[in-house]
Enzyme design. Structure first.
Site, PDB file in Angstrom:
ATOM      1  N   ASP A  74      86.943  36.453 126.544  1.00 14.05           N
ATOM      2  CA  ASP A  74      86.562  37.121 125.294  1.00 14.05           C
ATOM      3  C   ASP A  74      85.101  36.804 124.974  1.00 14.05           C
ATOM      4  OD1 ASP A  74      87.416  34.436 124.714  1.00 14.05           O
ATOM      5  OD2 ASP A  74      87.490  34.918 122.577  1.00 14.05           O
ATOM      6  N   GLU A 141      88.865  32.343 122.659  1.00 12.76           N
ATOM      7  CA  GLU A 141      88.063  31.134 122.496  1.00 12.76           C
ATOM      8  C   GLU A 141      87.060  31.329 121.376  1.00 12.76           C
ATOM      9  OE1 GLU A 141      85.135  27.997 122.934  1.00 12.76           O
ATOM     10  OE2 GLU A 141      84.744  30.130 122.998  1.00 12.76           O
TER      11      GLU A 141
HETATM   12 ZN    ZN Z   1      82.088  30.196 125.427  1.00 13.00          ZN
END
Ligand code: ZN
Length: 385
Positions: A74, A141
């Site tokens: 991501d 994340e």
């Molecule tokens: Zn990162």
């Protein structure tokens, strides 16, 4: 034929995987790794109040040791797209530099590890020389990190997966590839100081109790230095980030004043010891005259350090052999998913150079992709050698 990290990075950059969107990035990795003989699992994790997130775990080999690479596909949003000289999801290459959101944070790092792993496997008749290589890749994340690595590790442990050492591919280097390994991270804790007074007319202050006076006093006491650092860490730091009263009326003394703060703390503290210390400071400054409370947000970001040992030496040697630089072991910067991995096995962070991460025209020199692939390949070869 050797795997091409540039082609893999480019393909990944063309997947618009802004958290929580998968964007095709995990489908792409799934396909690539499965073709090379990895067993690939894709899991979607969910929790009320958060977006469902896709994750991937791939492994080749069944024996130990299991060297795991962790990362995220991501990316943060591109921001003002018109400000980019190269479209954020096009994967443009100009003058030996690859552009795109995620180029260094951290699709580029993933591409390098995948290329290195595929080359190692291809050179050893389709299997790791011994043990196993695995990849733990999340799509969660950059946002709340609730349905990502933390659940992925738990899922893997439940099925009996054991990890011996982890390389996390976040952009750890400061200025040049090879300058820094992250071998630990500070902890992070958020709190709100709430001072309660008594609302009233500004012209009659004796009938009111202005909480702003107490708030200012307590802030001054709370933000005093926390320590002067430790062997592996810089000094801890507390920053007030917002003072919230929300009073739009000019002739009204407010009844309550709040101030938010964040603490980045080193290994001289724990969450509990910090809560005690801040409480004591506020108590002393209040002198029994300021009514206050401190609200603490739950935190899953504890401080940790990966103790120097053979794995750190192996990684440092591989980096030095490829780049000619002896990496510094650092614990600076924000938190990362390493804070979750460290509960399962020792973890080191080494990836690309972080300078353009989250910026407009995020980019990576193609030469860095080639060098990082060589570093990862050498780490893998040494690890199983
Ligand atoms: Zn990162």
């Amino acid at each position: 034929m050797t795997a091409d990290p540039l082609a893999i990075a480019r393909d990944l950059l063309r997947c618009p995987s802004v958290t929580p969107a998968e964007g095709g990035a995990l489908v792409y990795l799934h396909d690539l790794l499965a073709k090379a003989g990895f067993t690939v699992h894709r899991m979607t994790f969910a929790e009320p109040g958060t977006a469902s997130i896709e994750n991937l775990y791939a492994r080749i080999g069944t024996a130990q040791p299991n060297l795991v690479f962790a990362g995220h596909t991501d990316v943060v949003p591109p921001g003002e797209e018109r400000a980019w000289r190269h479209p954020p999801f096009a994967g443009d290459i100009e003058n030996g530099t690859l552009y795109g959101r995620g180029a260094v944070d951290m699709k580029g790092g993933i591409a390098c590890f995948v290329a290195a792993a595929l080359d190692h496997v291809a050179a050893n008749n389709g299997m790791p020389k011994r043990g196993s290589i695995s990849l733990l890749i999340t799509g969660d994340e950059e946002s709340v990190a609730v349905n990502g690595t933390i659940k992925l590790l738990h899922w893997a442990a439940e099925r009996g997966e054991k990890f011996d050492h982890c390389l996390l591919g976040e952009p750890s280097n400061v200025a040049t590839l090879g300058d820094t390994i992250k071998a630990g991270r500070r902890g992070s804790l958020n709190g709100v100081l709430v001072v309660t007074g008594k609302q009233g007319h500004v012209a009659y202050p004796d009938r009111a109790d202005n909480p702003v006076r107490g708030l200012v006093k307590l802030i001054a006491a709370i933000q005093a230095p926390l320590d002067d650092g430790s062997a592996q860490f810089d000094p801890s730091n507390l920053e007030f980030t917002s003072i919230d009263i929300g009073n739009k009326t000019v002739n009204l003394i407010p009844g309550e004043a709040r101030a938010r703060f964040n603490i980045r703390f080193n290994d001289r503290h724990t969450q509990e010891s910090l809560k005690r210390l801040i409480g004591q400071r506020a108590e002393a400054a209040a002198e029994g005259r300021v009514r206050f409370a401190i609200e603490w947000e739950p935190s899953n970001a504890d401080v940790f350090i990966t103790k120097p040992g053979p794995f750190t030496e192996l990684a440092s040697a591989a980096i030095a052999e490829v780049t000619g630089r002896k990496p510094k072991l650092s614990t600076t910067g924000g938190t990362s998913d390493a804070r979750f991995v460290k509960n399962y096995c020792p973890v080191l962070e080494f990836g690309l150079v972080g300078q353009t991460m989250h910026a407009i025209d995020e980019c990576v020199p193609v030469a860095d992709l080639v060098a990082l692939t060589a570093v990862y390949r050498r780490i893998i070869d040494k690890y199983f050698g």
